[in-house]
Write a protein that holds these residues in place. Structure first.
Motif, mmCIF file in Angstrom:
data_model
loop_
_atom_site.group_PDB
_atom_site.id
_atom_site.type_symbol
_atom_site.label_atom_id
_atom_site.label_comp_id
_atom_site.label_asym_id
_atom_site.label_seq_id
_atom_site.Cartn_x
_atom_site.Cartn_y
_atom_site.Cartn_z
ATOM 1 N N SER A 16 38.603 49.728 37.557
ATOM 2 C CA SER A 16 37.375 49.005 37.877
ATOM 3 C C SER A 16 36.746 49.497 39.170
ATOM 4 N N ALA A 17 37.545 50.115 40.049
ATOM 5 C CA ALA A 17 37.024 50.629 41.313
ATOM 6 C C ALA A 17 36.474 52.041 41.183
ATOM 7 N N ARG A 18 36.655 52.661 40.026
ATOM 8 C CA ARG A 18 36.222 54.048 39.854
ATOM 9 C C ARG A 18 34.723 54.089 39.565
ATOM 10 N N PRO A 19 33.929 54.770 40.400
ATOM 11 C CA PRO A 19 32.479 54.852 40.167
ATOM 12 C C PRO A 19 32.175 55.765 38.982
ATOM 13 N N ARG A 107 43.207 59.144 40.294
ATOM 14 C CA ARG A 107 44.421 58.376 40.531
ATOM 15 C C ARG A 107 44.251 57.258 41.561
ATOM 16 N N ARG A 108 43.372 57.424 42.527
ATOM 17 C CA ARG A 108 43.188 56.421 43.581
ATOM 18 C C ARG A 108 41.689 56.192 43.815
ATOM 19 N N PRO A 109 41.007 55.507 42.896
ATOM 20 C CA PRO A 109 39.542 55.358 43.010
ATOM 21 C C PRO A 109 39.093 54.707 44.315
ATOM 22 N N ARG A 110 39.833 53.690 44.775
ATOM 23 C CA ARG A 110 39.434 53.017 46.018
ATOM 24 C C ARG A 110 39.522 53.966 47.200
ATOM 25 N N HIS A 111 40.570 54.779 47.252
ATOM 26 C CA HIS A 111 40.719 55.770 48.315
ATOM 27 C C HIS A 111 39.684 56.893 48.171
ATOM 28 N N TYR A 112 39.295 57.178 46.928
ATOM 29 C CA TYR A 112 38.271 58.211 46.710
ATOM 30 C C TYR A 112 36.951 57.815 47.360
ATOM 31 N N ILE A 113 36.518 56.578 47.143
ATOM 32 C CA ILE A 113 35.240 56.135 47.701
ATOM 33 C C ILE A 113 35.277 56.211 49.222
#
Length: 296
Positions: A16-19, A107-113
């Motif tokens: 859900s956090a992945r844009p 793998r880490r959408p929140r860290h990606y943003i």
């Protein structure tokens, strides 16, 4: 920068956090194009770039920073080593950062943003400095006595005539995005993972620092300035915390459920009387009959 709790390595990514992928591709490509055009717009300030280079060199000597030549002399002892350093400078910078972003996105959408915002802010600040403070690298400044290792030993990503180089602005040494991006890759992977080996990612910025100085593409001050910019970005753009899910204890009611008057499976406490022989009474019978055993 390490205050935020990271997801364990075996936890499923929060999709859900992945844009949206297409939006991110357009955004990253757009930022890269703007950056390249901005660097080209900063071209042409040759005299100012050489004058600034002389000032930077003199400032480093006045504050007793170690000479860039000490690192280069180590590399020049072996032609294979200097060739590897040139190759690292030419080929690792962009691919490593791109793979870092791709892995975080998947793998880490929140860290990606968070990482994408840090890189965008850092790159924007660097572009502003390129425009305000054009700087010739030490390999182009005769006073340094350093060798342009890429031109002599190869491979080189720059043209032989810096003033007319149409592919890259060679007078944008301050700050070093090679080092800044390498630090961000290492920090981002350390924060986003839980492996005991994750601290080895610090080797990437360490090797990058030795390479950019040893090949005479950057001054020590270039890496110091980009580190300061990165510290400001970390302070301004913090990785958001995720609310921890409280553990549910099996003997406690779940949130929203009524609290029972007594735990299931437990009997009423018995009341023992010493004056009635060995008879025992339950709490209910004791309340109804009284201490003499006669009903009221």
């Amino acid at each position: 920068m390490m205050y935020a709790g990271s997801e364990p390595a075996d936890r499923e990514p929060d999709s859900s956090a992945r844009p949206p992928l297409v939006r991110e591709l357009l955004l990253v490509v757009g930022l890269f194009v703007i950056y390249k055009l901005g660097r080209q717009a900063a071209n042409g300030h040759v005299d100012e770039a050489y004058r600034n280079a002389g000032n930077v060199w003199d400032f480093e000597r006045s504050v007793h920073l170690p000479g860039e030549g000490a690192v280069q002399s180590l590399l020049l002892h072996n032609e294979t080593l200097i060739h590897l350093a040139n190759t690292y400078y030419a080929t690792v910078h962009f691919p490593a950062t791109l793979l870092f972003l791709v892995w975080l996105y998947w793998r880490r959408p929140r860290h990606y943003i968070w990482s994408r915002r840090i890189l965008a802010a850092l790159t924007g600040a660097a572009l502003a400095l390129h425009l305000l403070f054009p700087l010739a690298p030490p390999r182009l400044l005769a006073a340094t006595g350093l060798v342009d290792t890429a031109q002599v030993y190869g491979p080189s990503v720059y043209g032989a005539t810096p003033a007319t180089d149409s592919m890259a602005n060679q007078f944008a040494a301050m700050p070093s995005l090679h080092f800044g991006w390498a630090v961000m890759v290492a920090v981002g992977l350390i924060v986003a993972t839980r492996s005991r080996w994750r601290w080895l990612w610090l080797l990437h910025p360490l090797v990058t620092l030795l390479v950019i100085v040893g090949t005479a593409n950057h001054y020590w001050l270039d890496s110091i300035v980009v580190s300061a910019l990165l510290a400001v970005a970390f302070a301004a753009l913090r990785l958001p915390r995720t609310d921890p899910v409280p553990a549910h204890l099996p003997w406690l009611p779940a949130p929203g459920e009524p609290v029972p008057s007594a735990l299931p499976g437990t009997a009423e406490p018995a009341v023992s009387t010493g004056y009635a022989g060995s008879r025992t009474y339950s709490a209910s019978s004791y309340a109804s009959t009284g201490p003499t055993g006669a009903r009221r």
